[in-house]
Motif scaffolding. Structure first.
Motif, PDB file in Angstrom:
ATOM      1  N   ALA A   1       0.818  -1.220   0.000  1.00 10.70           N
ATOM      2  CA  ALA A   1       0.000   0.000   0.000  1.00 10.70           C
ATOM      3  C   ALA A   1       0.847   1.264   0.000  1.00 10.70           C
ATOM      4  O   ALA A   1       0.470   2.278  -0.597  1.00 10.70           O
ATOM      5  CB  ALA A   1      -0.940  -0.008   1.209  1.00 10.70           C
ATOM      6  N   ASP A   2       2.004   1.226   0.660  1.00 10.31           N
ATOM      7  CA  ASP A   2       2.848   2.419   0.721  1.00 10.31           C
ATOM      8  C   ASP A   2       3.335   2.850  -0.662  1.00 10.31           C
ATOM      9  O   ASP A   2       3.520   4.039  -0.921  1.00 10.31           O
ATOM     10  CB  ASP A   2       4.053   2.175   1.634  1.00 10.31           C
ATOM     11  N   LEU A   3       3.544   1.896  -1.541  1.00 10.58           N
ATOM     12  CA  LEU A   3       3.987   2.241  -2.891  1.00 10.58           C
ATOM     13  C   LEU A   3       2.901   3.023  -3.632  1.00 10.58           C
ATOM     14  O   LEU A   3       3.207   3.984  -4.353  1.00 10.58           O
ATOM     15  CB  LEU A   3       4.359   0.975  -3.665  1.00 10.58           C
ATOM     16  N   TYR A   4       1.654   2.601  -3.471  1.00 11.72           N
ATOM     17  CA  TYR A   4       0.548   3.343  -4.102  1.00 11.72           C
ATOM     18  C   TYR A   4       0.443   4.758  -3.504  1.00 11.72           C
ATOM     19  O   TYR A   4       0.192   5.718  -4.222  1.00 11.72           O
ATOM     20  CB  TYR A   4      -0.772   2.594  -3.919  1.00 11.72           C
ATOM     21  N   TYR A   5       0.638   4.840  -2.202  1.00 14.95           N
ATOM     22  CA  TYR A   5       0.616   6.148  -1.531  1.00 14.95           C
ATOM     23  C   TYR A   5       1.732   7.042  -2.067  1.00 14.95           C
ATOM     24  O   TYR A   5       1.498   8.220  -2.385  1.00 14.95           O
ATOM     25  CB  TYR A   5       0.764   5.944  -0.021  1.00 14.95           C
ATOM     26  N   ASP A   6       2.939   6.489  -2.187  1.00 12.87           N
ATOM     27  CA  ASP A   6       4.063   7.280  -2.682  1.00 12.87           C
ATOM     28  C   ASP A   6       3.819   7.748  -4.112  1.00 12.87           C
ATOM     29  O   ASP A   6       4.119   8.891  -4.467  1.00 12.87           O
ATOM     30  CB  ASP A   6       5.358   6.458  -2.620  1.00 12.87           C
ATOM     31  N   ARG A   7       3.256   6.851  -4.929  1.00 12.43           N
ATOM     32  CA  ARG A   7       2.999   7.250  -6.318  1.00 12.43           C
ATOM     33  C   ARG A   7       1.888   8.296  -6.379  1.00 12.43           C
ATOM     34  O   ARG A   7       1.947   9.229  -7.189  1.00 12.43           O
ATOM     35  CB  ARG A   7       2.633   6.025  -7.163  1.00 12.43           C
ATOM     36  N   ALA A   8       0.900   8.180  -5.494  1.00 10.62           N
ATOM     37  CA  ALA A   8      -0.180   9.167  -5.467  1.00 10.62           C
ATOM     38  C   ALA A   8       0.342  10.555  -5.116  1.00 10.62           C
ATOM     39  O   ALA A   8      -0.125  11.558  -5.655  1.00 10.62           O
ATOM     40  CB  ALA A   8      -1.246   8.739  -4.462  1.00 10.62           C
ATOM     41  N   ARG A   9       1.305  10.623  -4.200  1.00 12.24           N
ATOM     42  CA  ARG A   9       1.879  11.928  -3.847  1.00 12.24           C
ATOM     43  C   ARG A   9       2.517  12.588  -5.070  1.00 12.24           C
ATOM     44  O   ARG A   9       2.379  13.796  -5.273  1.00 12.24           O
ATOM     45  CB  ARG A   9       2.913  11.769  -2.730  1.00 12.24           C
ATOM     46  N   ILE A  10       3.207  11.800  -5.864  1.00  8.68           N
ATOM     47  CA  ILE A  10       3.828  12.362  -7.074  1.00  8.68           C
ATOM     48  C   ILE A  10       2.749  12.741  -8.081  1.00  8.68           C
ATOM     49  O   ILE A  10       2.817  13.806  -8.720  1.00  8.68           O
ATOM     50  CB  ILE A  10       4.818  11.363  -7.703  1.00  8.68           C
ATOM     51  N   TYR A  11       1.734  11.902  -8.228  1.00  8.57           N
ATOM     52  CA  TYR A  11       0.637  12.238  -9.142  1.00  8.57           C
ATOM     53  C   TYR A  11      -0.005  13.577  -8.753  1.00  8.57           C
ATOM     54  O   TYR A  11      -0.313  14.408  -9.616  1.00  8.57           O
ATOM     55  CB  TYR A  11      -0.433  11.138  -9.124  1.00  8.57           C
TER      56      TYR A  11
END
Length: 333
Positions: free
Chosen positions: A51-61
Motif C-alpha cells: 500500500a505504501d507504494l501506491y501512496y508514494d505514487r499518489a503523492r507524485i501524481y
C-alpha cells in the motif's frame, strides 16, 4: 461606479500536499518526477500488495496534477490497508482537488475514526466547509482546532474571514488583529484587515494595507484596496498612481483599467482617455458590465450616440435590469 468586493482566497486548501511530496531517498533526489513515477511503476508491478507504494505514487501524481490517477492509487492503498491515517488524509485532499466535496468529507471522517483528535483533519474539514460556503460546519470544525490550539494561525484567520463574509465585522476585526499581533509577517491577515477598514473608510486601512505591501510588494489586492480607499476619499491622483502600479504588475487587471477610465471620465472630463482605458477593461473581460456602461457614457459625452447606444445595449445583454445601462439606452435611442 460599483465598488468591487475583493475577496482573497486566503488559505491554500492543502490540496496538493506538496511538502509531503519531497522525496527523502538520496537515490532519487536528483530524479525528475516522471523518472520517480517510472521507478514506482516497476516496484508496484513487483509488489502489487504494498500500500505504501501506491501512496508514494499518489503523492507524485498530485504534485504533477494527475489527480484522477492519485485518487485511484490512494483508493487502492486504502483497500489494502484501511487503518493507515495518512492514506485517508491524502485521499481527502485528492478528492477535494477534484471538486468532489462529498468524498473528501468522507475520507477525512475516516481519518478521524483512526485519530479522533487530529487537528490537521479538523482543519481540513473546516477549510472544505468554508470553500463550500457551509459556514456553520466550518466554524464548528475550526472551533475544535482553536479549542486545542488557541493560536493556530490558519484556524484563527479562516474564522476571521468567515466573520467578515457573514457581516460580523466586529468579530472579524478582533480575530484578524489577533493574527496580526501573533504573526506579524503573515501578509494575508494585514490585507484582509486593511480591506475591512477601507470598506468602512477608516484611516487604519492605510496602515494595514501598507504593511501588507511591505510584506508582499507585488500584492495587487492590497494595492487595489488602497487605491479604492483613496478614490473614495476623492484623492484621484493617489488612486491613479496605485492603479498604474497594479498594471505594471498585471496589465490585464480589469478593475484597474476600469477605475482609471472612471476617474478620467467623471473627475477629469477626459473622455478620449476614458474610452481608451474602459476599452482595455472590456478587452480584459467582455462581461464587465460597468465598463460597457461607463464607456457608453463616455461615447455619449463625445456626441457619438450610435456607439453609446451600442455599448448600453451590450451591457443590457449581460443584465437587462441594470438600471444605469437601461437609462443610457433610453437616452440614446
Amino acid at each position: 461606479m460599483k465598488q468591487h468586493s475583493l475577496i482573497l482566497l486566503l488559505i491554500v486548501p492543502l490540496i496538493m500536499a506538496i511538502a509531503g511530496c519531497r522525496n527523502n531517498n538520496p537515490a532519487t533526489d536528483n530524479m525528475t518526477d516522471e523518472d520517480i513515477l517510472k521507478v514506482l511503476d516497476i516496484k508496484i508491478q513487483k509488489h502489487p500488495k504494498d500500500a505504501d507504494l501506491y501512496y508514494d505514487r499518489a503523492r507524485i501524481y498530485l504534485k504533477v496534477n494527475r489527480v484522477n490517477e492519485a485518487i485511484a492509487d490512494l483508493s487502492r492503498a486504502v483497500s489494502i490497508n484501511n487503518k493507515e491515517f495518512k492514506y485517508h488524509m491524502l485521499l481527502g485532499d485528492a478528492y477535494f482537488a477534484n471538486g468532489d466535496v462529498e468524498h473528501s468529507y468522507k475520507s477525512l471522517q475516516d481519518a478521524l475514526q483512526l485519530e479522533p483528535d487530529n487537528q490537521d483533519a479538523f482543519l481540513k474539514l473546516g477549510e472544505i466547509a468554508y470553500y463550500s460556503r457551509d459556514y456553520d460546519r466550518a466554524m464548528d470544525n475550526l472551533g475544535k482546532v482553536t479549542a486545542k490550539d488557541p493560536q493556530n494561525r490558519t484556524a484563527l484567520f479562516m474564522k476571521g474571514f468567515i466573520y467578515k463574509e457573514t457581516g460580523d465585522t466586529s468579530n472579524a476585526i478582533i480575530l484578524l488583529r489577533k493574527v496580526c499581533d501573533l504573526y506579524p509577517d503573515y501578509e494575508p491577515a494585514f490585507e484582509e484587515l486593511g480591506m475591512i477598514y477601507a470598506d468602512h473608510h477608516d484611516p487604519l486601512a492605510v496602515e494595514y494595507l501598507n504593511t501588507a505591501l511591505r510584506l508582499e510588494p507585488q500584492n495587487t489586492n492590497a494595492l487595489y484596496g488602497l487605491a479604492m480607499f483613496y478614490q473614495g476619499l476623492n484623492k484621484p491622483d493617489k488612486a491613479e498612481e496605485l492603479y498604474k502600479q497594479i498594471l505594471n504588475i498585471n496589465n490585464n487587471h480589469k478593475e484597474a483599467w476600469h477605475n482609471r477610465g472612471y476617474i478620467e471620465l467623471f473627475t477629469y472630463g477626459n473622455t478620449d482617455l476614458a474610452v481608451e482605458y474602459l476599452t482595455r477593461a472590456i478587452q480584459c473581460d467582455s462581461t464587465f458590465i460597468e465598463a460597457w456602461t461607463n464607456r457608453g457614457c463616455a461615447y455619449e459625452l463625445l456626441g457619438d450616440k450610435s456607439s453609446a447606444h451600442s455599448d448600453f445595449n451590450a451591457a443590457l445583454q449581460l443584465d437587462h435590469t441594470f438600471q444605469p445601462a437601461l437609462d443610457g439606452f433610453n437616452r440614446t435611442k
